[in-house]
Structures are given as C-alpha cells and as structure tokens.
Scaffold this motif. Structure first.
Motif, PDB file in Angstrom:
ATOM      1  N   TYR A  79       0.862  -1.180   0.000  1.00 14.06           N
ATOM      2  CA  TYR A  79       0.000   0.000   0.000  1.00 14.06           C
ATOM      3  C   TYR A  79       0.897   1.228   0.000  1.00 14.06           C
ATOM      4  O   TYR A  79       1.627   1.462   0.962  1.00 14.06           O
ATOM      5  CB  TYR A  79      -0.893  -0.055   1.243  1.00 14.06           C
ATOM      6  CG  TYR A  79      -2.023   0.927   1.262  1.00 14.06           C
ATOM      7  CD1 TYR A  79      -3.127   0.744   0.454  1.00 14.06           C
ATOM      8  CD2 TYR A  79      -1.999   2.025   2.108  1.00 14.06           C
ATOM      9  CE1 TYR A  79      -4.190   1.639   0.484  1.00 14.06           C
ATOM     10  CE2 TYR A  79      -3.045   2.915   2.149  1.00 14.06           C
ATOM     11  CZ  TYR A  79      -4.138   2.719   1.334  1.00 14.06           C
ATOM     12  OH  TYR A  79      -5.184   3.601   1.369  1.00 14.06           O
ATOM     13  N   THR A  81       0.425   4.565  -0.105  1.00  8.41           N
ATOM     14  CA  THR A  81       0.050   5.883   0.399  1.00  8.41           C
ATOM     15  C   THR A  81      -0.060   5.852   1.917  1.00  8.41           C
ATOM     16  O   THR A  81      -0.287   4.800   2.510  1.00  8.41           O
ATOM     17  CB  THR A  81      -1.274   6.356  -0.229  1.00  8.41           C
ATOM     18  OG1 THR A  81      -1.629   7.621   0.340  1.00  8.41           O
ATOM     19  CG2 THR A  81      -2.405   5.393   0.033  1.00  8.41           C
ATOM     20  N   ASN A  83      -2.407   7.494   3.423  1.00 10.13           N
ATOM     21  CA  ASN A  83      -3.825   7.712   3.712  1.00 10.13           C
ATOM     22  C   ASN A  83      -4.494   6.348   3.850  1.00 10.13           C
ATOM     23  O   ASN A  83      -4.776   5.683   2.851  1.00 10.13           O
ATOM     24  CB  ASN A  83      -4.473   8.524   2.589  1.00 10.13           C
ATOM     25  CG  ASN A  83      -5.960   8.690   2.787  1.00 10.13           C
ATOM     26  OD1 ASN A  83      -6.508   8.364   3.838  1.00 10.13           O
ATOM     27  ND2 ASN A  83      -6.624   9.196   1.761  1.00 10.13           N
ATOM     28  N   TYR A  84      -4.727   5.926   5.084  1.00 10.94           N
ATOM     29  CA  TYR A  84      -5.257   4.581   5.328  1.00 10.94           C
ATOM     30  C   TYR A  84      -6.778   4.500   5.274  1.00 10.94           C
ATOM     31  O   TYR A  84      -7.339   3.422   5.371  1.00 10.94           O
ATOM     32  CB  TYR A  84      -4.747   4.052   6.669  1.00 10.94           C
ATOM     33  CG  TYR A  84      -3.254   3.873   6.668  1.00 10.94           C
ATOM     34  CD1 TYR A  84      -2.646   2.984   5.797  1.00 10.94           C
ATOM     35  CD2 TYR A  84      -2.444   4.605   7.525  1.00 10.94           C
ATOM     36  CE1 TYR A  84      -1.266   2.816   5.777  1.00 10.94           C
ATOM     37  CE2 TYR A  84      -1.064   4.445   7.514  1.00 10.94           C
ATOM     38  CZ  TYR A  84      -0.489   3.543   6.637  1.00 10.94           C
ATOM     39  OH  TYR A  84       0.868   3.379   6.621  1.00 10.94           O
TER      40      TYR A  84
END
Length: 152
Positions: A79, A81, A83-84
């Motif tokens: 993943y 980014t 931003n989760y």
C-alpha cells in the motif's frame, strides 16, 4: 498493544487465564473450583484482569468450512500511500477479511481472508488489488491453527 500499564500477574492469574482459554464458557463457580479459590475472590480477580485490559473479551471458535468458507488465504498488500482511510473502508466492506496486520517490510499489510471458492477469492483479491500490489498465498492446511497465549 494494551493501552493500560502492565500489571503483575501471579500464578492464580495465570491459572485463571489458562482455564478460561480452555473453556471460555466456564462459570465463575467452576473456575473457582478449578483454581482453588472462593467464587467471590475469583470474581474479583476476573474483574481486575478485565479492568486492566488483560482479558479483553470472550468468544467462540467456529469451523469456517461449516459456514461455507472452503478457501483460506493470506494476502500481502503493498500500500503506497499514507492515507489509510481507503484501506479501512475496503476492509470494513469485506466481511471475508478476518484479520489485517500493518507490518514492516516490502508489504504494508498482511491480510487473512476466508472465501467460499477460488472464484470468490478472486473477487476479494481483485478489490484489494485496487489499493496496491498484492501477493496471495492459499492455505493448504493449518497444523497450528491457533494457540493459547501464556503470560510472558
């Protein structure tokens, strides 16, 4: 990671934890007999262990195949980014995801998935792949499916 400070556990606390991990439906009276303590003292200890965050809940164990989930897999997700929110939103929308762990290394998450079939697994991993690169490992068998935790 517990949010409460670590408490010192004695052998009676260890016995309570061990007995309840073997049978979470055990009554306080049965537990008291098993650890040679009065029911009221046992209830006080249970309350202290729960308040301290050592005991976090009670649950049952079910056979996934009995519920129609014939495929178990682990999916590693890279993943990219910070931003989760999209990840959490997707996980919340897929009940077949039974565990997700944020990890170090090349991948960001390791995700345990139950699926009804390989086609169902393809649907689930396809949705996860919208977030980043994935690697999927299908489970053949689980020689150690789950172990009880003993105090450190």
């Amino acid at each position: 990671m517990p949010s409460n400070p670590r408490i010192d556990l004695d052998s009676t606390d260890h016995a309570i934890i061990g007995n309840l991990q073997q049978d979470g439906r055990m009554s306080v009276a049965q537990l008291a007999r098993a650890i040679n303590l009065s029911p009221s003292a046992t209830a006080d200890r249970l309350r202290r262990l729960t308040d301290a965050g050592v005991i976090t809940g009670y649950s049952i164990t079910v056979d996934p195949e009995a519920l129609g989930y014939n495929v178990t897999a682990f999916v590693r997700l890279a993943y990219l980014t910070g931003n989760y929110k999209p990840f959490h939103d997707l996980v919340d929308s897929l009940p077949e995801i039974i565990e997700a762990h944020h990890v170090t290394g090349a991948d960001c998450f390791i995700i345990a998935v139950l699926a009804r079939s390989m086609r169902d697994l393809e649907r689930i991993t396809g949705r996860l792949a919208t977030l980043g690169g994935i690697t999927t490992s299908v489970v053949y068998s689980s020689p150690v499916p789950s172990r009880h935790i003993t105090p450190a």
